[in-house]
Design a protein around this motif. Structure first.
Motif, PDB file in Angstrom:
ATOM      1  N   HIS A 147       0.817  -1.217   0.000  1.00  0.00           N
ATOM      2  CA  HIS A 147       0.000   0.000   0.000  1.00  0.00           C
ATOM      3  C   HIS A 147       0.852   1.269   0.000  1.00  0.00           C
ATOM      4  CE1 HIS A 147      -3.048  -2.966   1.216  1.00  0.00           C
ATOM      5  NE2 HIS A 147      -3.912  -2.141   0.652  1.00  0.00           N
ATOM      6  N   GLY A 148       2.065   1.153  -0.521  1.00  0.00           N
ATOM      7  CA  GLY A 148       2.859   2.349  -0.789  1.00  0.00           C
ATOM      8  C   GLY A 148       3.961   2.673   0.180  1.00  0.00           C
ATOM      9  N   ALA A 149       4.140   1.896   1.256  1.00  0.00           N
ATOM     10  CA  ALA A 149       5.210   2.194   2.204  1.00  0.00           C
ATOM     11  C   ALA A 149       6.570   1.938   1.561  1.00  0.00           C
ATOM     12  CB  ALA A 149       5.064   1.344   3.461  1.00  0.00           C
ATOM     13  N   LYS A 150       7.535   2.770   1.887  1.00  0.00           N
ATOM     14  CA  LYS A 150       8.899   2.595   1.395  1.00  0.00           C
ATOM     15  C   LYS A 150       9.624   1.635   2.329  1.00  0.00           C
ATOM     16  CE  LYS A 150       8.864   7.363  -0.266  1.00  0.00           C
ATOM     17  NZ  LYS A 150       9.430   8.731  -0.095  1.00  0.00           N
ATOM     18  N   PRO A 151      10.066   0.489   1.833  1.00  0.00           N
ATOM     19  CA  PRO A 151      10.704  -0.491   2.719  1.00  0.00           C
ATOM     20  C   PRO A 151      12.052   0.009   3.217  1.00  0.00           C
ATOM     21  CG  PRO A 151      10.866  -1.190   0.431  1.00  0.00           C
ATOM     22  CD  PRO A 151       9.979   0.014   0.433  1.00  0.00           C
ATOM     23  N   ALA A 152      12.335  -0.244   4.490  1.00  0.00           N
ATOM     24  CA  ALA A 152      13.631   0.096   5.073  1.00  0.00           C
ATOM     25  C   ALA A 152      14.403  -1.168   5.431  1.00  0.00           C
ATOM     26  CB  ALA A 152      13.453   0.964   6.321  1.00  0.00           C
ATOM     27  N   SER A 153      13.699  -2.179   5.932  1.00  0.00           N
ATOM     28  CA  SER A 153      14.316  -3.478   6.213  1.00  0.00           C
ATOM     29  C   SER A 153      13.253  -4.548   6.102  1.00  0.00           C
ATOM     30  CB  SER A 153      14.919  -3.498   7.617  1.00  0.00           C
ATOM     31  OG  SER A 153      15.381  -4.813   7.931  1.00  0.00           O
ATOM     32  N   GLU A 166      10.982  -3.044   9.032  1.00  0.00           N
ATOM     33  CA  GLU A 166      10.918  -1.583   9.092  1.00  0.00           C
ATOM     34  C   GLU A 166      10.485  -0.988   7.762  1.00  0.00           C
ATOM     35  OE1 GLU A 166      14.678  -1.193  12.249  1.00  0.00           O
ATOM     36  OE2 GLU A 166      14.861  -0.420  10.202  1.00  0.00           O
ATOM     37  N   VAL A 167       9.703   0.084   7.854  1.00  0.00           N
ATOM     38  CA  VAL A 167       9.363   0.902   6.693  1.00  0.00           C
ATOM     39  C   VAL A 167       9.665   2.355   7.050  1.00  0.00           C
ATOM     40  CG1 VAL A 167       7.578  -0.675   5.862  1.00  0.00           C
ATOM     41  CG2 VAL A 167       6.955   1.172   7.432  1.00  0.00           C
ATOM     42  N   GLN A 168       9.865   3.166   6.038  1.00  0.00           N
ATOM     43  CA  GLN A 168      10.132   4.579   6.273  1.00  0.00           C
ATOM     44  C   GLN A 168       8.873   5.263   6.807  1.00  0.00           C
ATOM     45  OE1 GLN A 168      13.013   6.217   6.074  1.00  0.00           O
ATOM     46  NE2 GLN A 168      14.119   4.387   5.422  1.00  0.00           N
ATOM     47  N   LEU A 169       9.061   6.104   7.835  1.00  0.00           N
ATOM     48  CA  LEU A 169       7.946   6.862   8.387  1.00  0.00           C
ATOM     49  C   LEU A 169       7.966   8.283   7.831  1.00  0.00           C
ATOM     50  CD1 LEU A 169       5.520   6.858  10.267  1.00  0.00           C
ATOM     51  CD2 LEU A 169       7.062   7.421  12.172  1.00  0.00           C
ATOM     52  N   TYR A 170       8.973   9.062   8.219  1.00  0.00           N
ATOM     53  CA  TYR A 170       9.230  10.380   7.620  1.00  0.00           C
ATOM     54  C   TYR A 170      10.687  10.723   7.885  1.00  0.00           C
ATOM     55  CZ  TYR A 170       7.504  11.194  12.403  1.00  0.00           C
ATOM     56  OH  TYR A 170       7.251  11.099  13.741  1.00  0.00           O
ATOM     57  N   GLY A 171      11.277  11.476   6.977  1.00  0.00           N
ATOM     58  CA  GLY A 171      12.689  11.799   7.109  1.00  0.00           C
ATOM     59  C   GLY A 171      13.524  10.535   7.203  1.00  0.00           C
ATOM     60  N   ASP A 172      14.443  10.501   8.176  1.00  0.00           N
ATOM     61  CA  ASP A 172      15.265   9.316   8.416  1.00  0.00           C
ATOM     62  C   ASP A 172      14.707   8.438   9.523  1.00  0.00           C
ATOM     63  OD1 ASP A 172      17.159   9.921   6.447  1.00  0.00           O
ATOM     64  OD2 ASP A 172      18.296  11.221   7.801  1.00  0.00           O
ATOM     65  N   VAL A 173      13.445   8.652   9.895  1.00  0.00           N
ATOM     66  CA  VAL A 173      12.800   7.876  10.954  1.00  0.00           C
ATOM     67  C   VAL A 173      12.074   6.689  10.328  1.00  0.00           C
ATOM     68  CG1 VAL A 173      11.164   7.927  12.873  1.00  0.00           C
ATOM     69  CG2 VAL A 173      12.485   9.979  12.300  1.00  0.00           C
ATOM     70  N   VAL A 174      12.197   5.524  10.985  1.00  0.00           N
ATOM     71  CA  VAL A 174      11.499   4.342  10.491  1.00  0.00           C
ATOM     72  C   VAL A 174      10.401   3.939  11.472  1.00  0.00           C
ATOM     73  CG1 VAL A 174      13.500   3.481   9.216  1.00  0.00           C
ATOM     74  CG2 VAL A 174      13.131   2.721  11.584  1.00  0.00           C
ATOM     75  N   LEU A 175       9.373   3.312  10.919  1.00  0.00           N
ATOM     76  CA  LEU A 175       8.341   2.668  11.723  1.00  0.00           C
ATOM     77  C   LEU A 175       8.718   1.197  11.772  1.00  0.00           C
ATOM     78  CD1 LEU A 175       5.622   3.043  13.221  1.00  0.00           C
ATOM     79  CD2 LEU A 175       4.486   2.452  11.070  1.00  0.00           C
ATOM     80  N   VAL A 229       7.198  17.686   9.799  1.00  0.00           N
ATOM     81  CA  VAL A 229       7.431  17.424   8.378  1.00  0.00           C
ATOM     82  C   VAL A 229       7.280  18.732   7.608  1.00  0.00           C
ATOM     83  CG1 VAL A 229       6.608  15.045   8.549  1.00  0.00           C
ATOM     84  CG2 VAL A 229       4.986  16.864   7.995  1.00  0.00           C
ATOM     85  N   PRO A 230       7.909  18.845   6.445  1.00  0.00           N
ATOM     86  CA  PRO A 230       7.777  20.082   5.659  1.00  0.00           C
ATOM     87  C   PRO A 230       6.356  20.325   5.163  1.00  0.00           C
ATOM     88  CG  PRO A 230       9.691  18.812   4.951  1.00  0.00           C
ATOM     89  CD  PRO A 230       8.893  17.926   5.857  1.00  0.00           C
ATOM     90  N   GLU A 231       5.669  19.244   4.725  1.00  0.00           N
ATOM     91  CA  GLU A 231       4.309  19.366   4.203  1.00  0.00           C
ATOM     92  C   GLU A 231       3.429  18.296   4.833  1.00  0.00           C
ATOM     93  OE1 GLU A 231       3.711  20.501  -0.087  1.00  0.00           O
ATOM     94  OE2 GLU A 231       5.756  19.713  -0.217  1.00  0.00           O
ATOM     95  N   LEU A 232       2.365  18.735   5.471  1.00  0.00           N
ATOM     96  CA  LEU A 232       1.515  17.823   6.228  1.00  0.00           C
ATOM     97  C   LEU A 232       0.707  16.892   5.320  1.00  0.00           C
ATOM     98  CD1 LEU A 232       0.701  17.143   9.131  1.00  0.00           C
ATOM     99  CD2 LEU A 232      -1.130  18.842   8.939  1.00  0.00           C
ATOM    100  N   GLY A 233       0.111  17.438   4.274  1.00  0.00           N
ATOM    101  CA  GLY A 233      -0.783  16.652   3.418  1.00  0.00           C
ATOM    102  C   GLY A 233      -0.158  15.384   2.880  1.00  0.00           C
ATOM    103  N   SER A 237      -1.101  11.497   4.139  1.00  0.00           N
ATOM    104  CA  SER A 237      -1.664  10.581   3.135  1.00  0.00           C
ATOM    105  C   SER A 237      -0.816   9.324   2.997  1.00  0.00           C
ATOM    106  CB  SER A 237      -1.767  11.288   1.783  1.00  0.00           C
ATOM    107  OG  SER A 237      -2.672  12.366   1.844  1.00  0.00           O
ATOM    108  N   TYR A 238       0.493   9.497   3.057  1.00  0.00           N
ATOM    109  CA  TYR A 238       1.421   8.368   2.942  1.00  0.00           C
ATOM    110  C   TYR A 238       1.224   7.384   4.098  1.00  0.00           C
ATOM    111  CZ  TYR A 238       5.957   5.986   3.511  1.00  0.00           C
ATOM    112  OH  TYR A 238       6.951   5.057   3.700  1.00  0.00           O
ATOM    113  N   VAL A 239       1.214   7.887   5.338  1.00  0.00           N
ATOM    114  CA  VAL A 239       1.094   7.009   6.501  1.00  0.00           C
ATOM    115  C   VAL A 239      -0.302   6.375   6.571  1.00  0.00           C
ATOM    116  CG1 VAL A 239       1.239   6.870   9.020  1.00  0.00           C
ATOM    117  CG2 VAL A 239       2.863   8.298   7.760  1.00  0.00           C
TER     118      VAL A 239
END
Length: 449
Positions: A147-153, A166-175, A229-233, A237-239
């Motif tokens: 569903h669009g998450a960027k894989p981190a591990s 792990e997937v990317q949350l925002y910036g260099d932070v992972v969920l 984050v720089p832009e909220l929208g 939407s990503y998360v």
């Protein structure tokens, strides 16, 4: 240390005004089964001293470790714990001593020494991972990526006991997703010398001098994590897309700004509202630069702005923290003006008695409410060198209900997130920033040779 619950806790949802008139839409749209927050991992350059400072400052005993003494030559990691709250502090060892055996001994297999060093250089002391326990980390990862998450591990099985991904949350932070085998015997994790938190960690003995188990200021769990984050929208939407979390609350600059600066904010929640992820964006065109923009510049991008920690007795917790504020602990933002507390009885006099309101003023506690409950909160000053990350201490009052087993619990997000107090927080931060500016103006500036 004996621990007494505050008399605030006795108030029930039935004593709150208009609670029956308030409804939140909960579509229960989670894409995978979410249980709770599991831990927060900080990346730093010296895990030993940072862990000890947080342990002392917040009353969270050192609980487990993975370092040279346990055979880990890749990174040092220390866990501090209070109630259900786990903080992990991780720092890299020299890449010249790790080698293949060191990588194999690493207790957090997603760790990368070069990435950690680059992370610390960019962000200073900061949160790398917000971890949630899920029913199945592999399912959570696969569903998120679909569903669009960027894989981190990708999912990694740890000693046939646990799985992390792990997937990317925002910036260099992972969920980070964590799950345990359904048939795993947690007691055996401890008996064999390792820790059920994650295989590879060893419990720190209560008799060990670096494990002050007597520390307990009453902090019990992570209530919510807030990112800038720089832009909220796009970030929301990503998360939302990969977690299925629903919108829980929203603030705009008109709601929470001051005449000088402001923000826009939105909270996402899982089905039972026990995992709450908030995100802020800066607003522009105000007298002063938005504090969110200041964060983004000093942090060099998006990241975790603050962590809200719940206590069952905020008066007790704050007195203990304040005892150590000048002794290696944490300091708090300046208090609101006296008029704030003069008006407090009109706002929350049905929940807090006169003595409790007086304690709020004494301890600089802010109080807000929604139609569900009441929120008591206070914010520390930044915890590191940069004006970026800080800690929030909160107590929620009201919203008591029972689950299917008949066990009483407090609904997540009870009392909101201090919408009525954020303007006061902004004023405090503005005053704090002005003191920094005044100091800078007194420092002689270098002149050209």
């Amino acid at each position: 240390m004996s621990y007494q619950k505050s008399s605030i806790s006795k108030f029930s949802h039935q004593q709150m005004r208009n609670i029956g008139n308030f409804f939140r839409l909960n579509p229960k749209s989670d894409r995978f089964t979410v249980k709770s927050f599991h831990h927060v991992e900080f990346w730093c350059t010296d895990a030993t001293n940072v862990a000890r400072r947080f342990s002392w400052g917040l009353g969270m005993p050192l609980f487990a470790k993975s370092d040279l003494s346990t055979g880990n030559t890749t990174h040092a990691s220390y866990i501090i714990r209070s109630g259900d709250l786990n903080f992990v502090f991780t720092a890299p060892y020299s890449p010249f001593i790790a080698g293949d055996s060191g990588k194999a001994a690493a207790s957090i297999p997603t760790f990368d020494g070069d990435a950690c060093r680059a992370f610390s250089a960019s962000h200073g002391l900061a949160v790398r991972a917000v971890a949630i326990e899920v029913e199945d980390a592999q399912v959570a990862f696969n569903t998120s990526v679909a569903h669009g998450a960027k894989p981190a591990s990708p999912p990694i099985i740890l000693n046939d006991r646990a799985v992390i991904a792990e997937v990317q949350l925002y910036g260099d932070v992972v969920l980070r997703y964590v799950s345990y085998k359904k048939d795993a015997d947690i007691n055996n994790f401890v008996d064999d010398g390792s820790c059920f938190f994650l295989p590879g960690f060893e419990l720190i003995s209560q008799s060990n001098e670096i494990s002050p188990y007597h520390l307990d200021y009453g902090i019990r769990r992570l209530d919510h994590a807030v990112g800038n984050v720089p832009e909220l929208g796009p970030a929301v939407s990503y998360v939302k897309a990969f977690t299925g979390f629903h919108e829980f609350a929203e603030f705009t600059a008109e709601d929470v700004g001051t005449s000088e600066s402001g923000l826009n904010s939105l909270a996402l929640a899982n089905n039972d509202h026990m995992v709450l992820l908030l995100m802020n964006e800066p607003v522009f065109g105000t007298k002063r630069k938005s504090q969110i923009q200041t964060y983004l510049e000093h942090n060099q991008g998006a990241g975790v702005q603050h962590l809200a920690l719940t206590t069952e007795d905020i008066f007790h917790t704050l007195r203990e923290i304040r005892k150590r504020s000048g002794l290696g602990g944490f300091q708090f933002m300046p208090p609101p003006p006296p008029t704030y507390y003069k008006n407090l009885k009109n706002r929350v006099g049905d929940v807090l008695n006169d003595e409790q309101i007086q304690q709020c003023e004494e301890l600089w506690i802010l109080v807000d409410r929604d139609d569900h409950g009441t929120l008591l909160q206070i914010f520390t000053q930044p915890v590191g060198d940069r004006p970026t990350m800080f800690i929030e201490i909160i107590q929620r009052v009201g919203c008591m209900t029972k689950n299917e087993e008949g066990k009483e619990y407090q609904k997540g997000g009870c009392g909101g997130f201090g919408k009525g107090n954020i303007a006061e927080l902004f004023k405090s931060v503005e005053e704090y920033e002005k003191t920094l500016e005044a100091i800078n103006e007194t420092i002689p500036q270098p002149t050209a040779a």
